[in-house]
Write a protein that holds these residues in place. Structure first.
Motif, PDB file in Angstrom:
ATOM      1  N   ASP A  97     105.410 -33.153   2.421  1.00  0.00           N
ATOM      2  CA  ASP A  97     106.488 -32.969   3.400  1.00  0.00           C
ATOM      3  C   ASP A  97     106.738 -31.482   3.658  1.00  0.00           C
ATOM      4  O   ASP A  97     107.764 -30.918   3.283  1.00  0.00           O
ATOM      5  CB  ASP A  97     107.766 -33.647   2.917  1.00  0.00           C
ATOM      6  N   ILE A  98     105.775 -30.868   4.310  1.00  0.00           N
ATOM      7  CA  ILE A  98     105.863 -29.474   4.726  1.00  0.00           C
ATOM      8  C   ILE A  98     105.053 -29.362   6.015  1.00  0.00           C
ATOM      9  O   ILE A  98     104.101 -30.126   6.224  1.00  0.00           O
ATOM     10  CB  ILE A  98     105.337 -28.529   3.622  1.00  0.00           C
ATOM     11  N   ASP A  99     105.431 -28.462   6.893  1.00  0.00           N
ATOM     12  CA  ASP A  99     104.804 -28.418   8.214  1.00  0.00           C
ATOM     13  C   ASP A  99     103.298 -28.168   8.128  1.00  0.00           C
ATOM     14  O   ASP A  99     102.824 -27.384   7.309  1.00  0.00           O
ATOM     15  CB  ASP A  99     105.452 -27.314   9.059  1.00  0.00           C
ATOM     16  N   ARG A 100     102.553 -28.835   9.006  1.00  0.00           N
ATOM     17  CA  ARG A 100     101.097 -28.725   8.990  1.00  0.00           C
ATOM     18  C   ARG A 100     100.610 -27.306   9.251  1.00  0.00           C
ATOM     19  O   ARG A 100      99.472 -26.963   8.925  1.00  0.00           O
ATOM     20  CB  ARG A 100     100.502 -29.686  10.029  1.00  0.00           C
ATOM     21  N   ALA A 101     101.461 -26.458   9.804  1.00  0.00           N
ATOM     22  CA  ALA A 101     101.076 -25.065  10.043  1.00  0.00           C
ATOM     23  C   ALA A 101     100.681 -24.367   8.749  1.00  0.00           C
ATOM     24  O   ALA A 101      99.968 -23.353   8.780  1.00  0.00           O
ATOM     25  CB  ALA A 101     102.221 -24.314  10.712  1.00  0.00           C
ATOM     26  N   TYR A 102     101.107 -24.902   7.601  1.00  0.00           N
ATOM     27  CA  TYR A 102     100.840 -24.252   6.316  1.00  0.00           C
ATOM     28  C   TYR A 102      99.642 -24.847   5.588  1.00  0.00           C
ATOM     29  O   TYR A 102      99.404 -24.516   4.424  1.00  0.00           O
ATOM     30  CB  TYR A 102     102.075 -24.331   5.428  1.00  0.00           C
ATOM     31  N   PRO A 133     110.857 -19.199   2.961  1.00  0.00           N
ATOM     32  CA  PRO A 133     111.919 -20.197   2.813  1.00  0.00           C
ATOM     33  C   PRO A 133     112.074 -21.104   4.027  1.00  0.00           C
ATOM     34  O   PRO A 133     112.454 -22.274   3.895  1.00  0.00           O
ATOM     35  CB  PRO A 133     113.171 -19.340   2.601  1.00  0.00           C
ATOM     36  N   GLN A 134     111.768 -20.573   5.211  1.00  0.00           N
ATOM     37  CA  GLN A 134     111.913 -21.390   6.418  1.00  0.00           C
ATOM     38  C   GLN A 134     110.884 -22.517   6.485  1.00  0.00           C
ATOM     39  O   GLN A 134     111.018 -23.419   7.321  1.00  0.00           O
ATOM     40  CB  GLN A 134     111.800 -20.506   7.680  1.00  0.00           C
ATOM     41  N   ALA A 135     109.892 -22.491   5.607  1.00  0.00           N
ATOM     42  CA  ALA A 135     108.877 -23.547   5.625  1.00  0.00           C
ATOM     43  C   ALA A 135     109.477 -24.912   5.307  1.00  0.00           C
ATOM     44  O   ALA A 135     108.964 -25.938   5.738  1.00  0.00           O
ATOM     45  CB  ALA A 135     107.758 -23.227   4.625  1.00  0.00           C
ATOM     46  N   ARG A 136     110.565 -24.909   4.548  1.00  0.00           N
ATOM     47  CA  ARG A 136     111.255 -26.183   4.288  1.00  0.00           C
ATOM     48  C   ARG A 136     112.749 -25.924   4.135  1.00  0.00           C
ATOM     49  O   ARG A 136     113.328 -26.085   3.059  1.00  0.00           O
ATOM     50  CB  ARG A 136     110.691 -26.903   3.057  1.00  0.00           C
ATOM     51  N   MET A 150     105.304 -31.448  11.316  1.00  0.00           N
ATOM     52  CA  MET A 150     104.611 -32.691  10.961  1.00  0.00           C
ATOM     53  C   MET A 150     104.069 -32.580   9.532  1.00  0.00           C
ATOM     54  O   MET A 150     103.391 -31.613   9.202  1.00  0.00           O
ATOM     55  CB  MET A 150     103.455 -32.950  11.933  1.00  0.00           C
ATOM     56  N   PRO A 151     104.372 -33.532   8.649  1.00  0.00           N
ATOM     57  CA  PRO A 151     103.870 -33.494   7.269  1.00  0.00           C
ATOM     58  C   PRO A 151     102.341 -33.499   7.216  1.00  0.00           C
ATOM     59  O   PRO A 151     101.668 -33.915   8.165  1.00  0.00           O
ATOM     60  CB  PRO A 151     104.459 -34.767   6.653  1.00  0.00           C
ATOM     61  N   ILE A 152     101.806 -33.061   6.093  1.00  0.00           N
ATOM     62  CA  ILE A 152     100.359 -32.936   5.939  1.00  0.00           C
ATOM     63  C   ILE A 152      99.836 -34.083   5.070  1.00  0.00           C
ATOM     64  O   ILE A 152     100.282 -34.243   3.921  1.00  0.00           O
ATOM     65  CB  ILE A 152      99.989 -31.608   5.261  1.00  0.00           C
ATOM     66  N   PRO A 153      98.892 -34.882   5.551  1.00  0.00           N
ATOM     67  CA  PRO A 153      98.274 -35.880   4.685  1.00  0.00           C
ATOM     68  C   PRO A 153      97.550 -35.194   3.521  1.00  0.00           C
ATOM     69  O   PRO A 153      96.758 -34.261   3.729  1.00  0.00           O
ATOM     70  CB  PRO A 153      97.283 -36.597   5.611  1.00  0.00           C
ATOM     71  N   VAL A 154      97.827 -35.630   2.320  1.00  0.00           N
ATOM     72  CA  VAL A 154      97.167 -35.046   1.149  1.00  0.00           C
ATOM     73  C   VAL A 154      95.658 -35.172   1.256  1.00  0.00           C
ATOM     74  O   VAL A 154      94.906 -34.285   0.840  1.00  0.00           O
ATOM     75  CB  VAL A 154      97.698 -35.720  -0.135  1.00  0.00           C
ATOM     76  N   ALA A 155      95.201 -36.261   1.841  1.00  0.00           N
ATOM     77  CA  ALA A 155      93.758 -36.463   1.989  1.00  0.00           C
ATOM     78  C   ALA A 155      93.109 -35.342   2.794  1.00  0.00           C
ATOM     79  O   ALA A 155      91.962 -34.958   2.532  1.00  0.00           O
ATOM     80  CB  ALA A 155      93.489 -37.814   2.649  1.00  0.00           C
TER      81      ALA A 155
END
Length: 209
Positions: A151-156, A45-48, A1-6
């Motif tokens: 656009d990177i997983d919320r885990a990060y 690299p697996q992050a995206r 799930m992407p991360i909201p910049v806010a």
């Protein structure tokens, strides 16, 4: 799930005690978020990771599309058989002239080296227009405003916030604090399993700012 910049801005600003973005502007925080995302993908690299069909150029040497950061795997011909990874030295030892072998539209092997992460060699050398399925990493599109999503997983989100805090505290200003910056960079590095030698080098740099 992407991360909201806010969400990233909110977490970082609370720690910085600058929720109105007086000391550190939104613009510079956004730049550091983009830098953080790039660093995450380099280290993980697996992050995206992307899987795409790549049209090859003639010859053995191939390149990722613009924006690609690292080849992860060359999976198969499209359509057709799987492609196996081999060591370039093995090909060099067994067939030193393989770079000039007859070109083909079906690839059997590929070679990959850490020193050139955006390039790979194929055997036999490719005919122009041959297509293979490639797995590779790329940085997410840059964010430019608070309402964007990264656009990177919320885990990060944790490592990204740590990196933004590192850059904030290392900034050359009256609010700079090298020791705190180093601690945030160490948190970022440890979260991603980064080599301690890299952490030590950047820590020293932050302490001099």
């Amino acid at each position: 799930m992407p991360i909201p910049v806010a969400d990233i801005l909110s977490r970082a600003s609370i720690v910085l005690n600058d929720e109105d973005h007086v000391r550190w502007t939104v613009g510079e925080l956004l730049e550091w978020i983009n830098d953080a995302a790039g660093e995450v993908v380099i280290r993980r690299p697996q992050a995206r990771a992307q899987v795409r069909a790549l049209t090859l150029v003639a010859g053995p040497l191939q390149s990722l599309p613009v924006g690609g950061i690292q080849v992860i795997d060359v999976v198969r011909n499209v359509p057709g058989r799987s492609i196996s990874r081999v060591q370039r030295r093995l090909l060099d030892d067994q067939a030193p002239d393989w770079y000039d072998a007859k070109q083909a539209d079906r690839i059997k092997h590929y070679t990959l080296e850490e020193e050139t992460p955006t390039h790979f060699y194929v055997y036999p050398p490719a005919k122009a227009g041959a297509v293979v399925e490639v797995k590779f990493s790329e940085a997410p599109p840059a964010v430019t405003q608070q309402t964007d999503t990264l656009d990177i997983d919320r885990a990060y989100i944790g490592p990204i916030v740590s990196y933004v805090l590192y850059r904030s505290m290392a900034k050359d200003s009256e609010y700079a604090n090298g020791a705190v910056a180093a601690a945030h960079f160490q948190a970022f590095s440890e979260a991603l399993g980064t080599n301690n030698a890299v952490t030590t080098a950047v820590t020293a740099q932050a302490g001099q700012q």
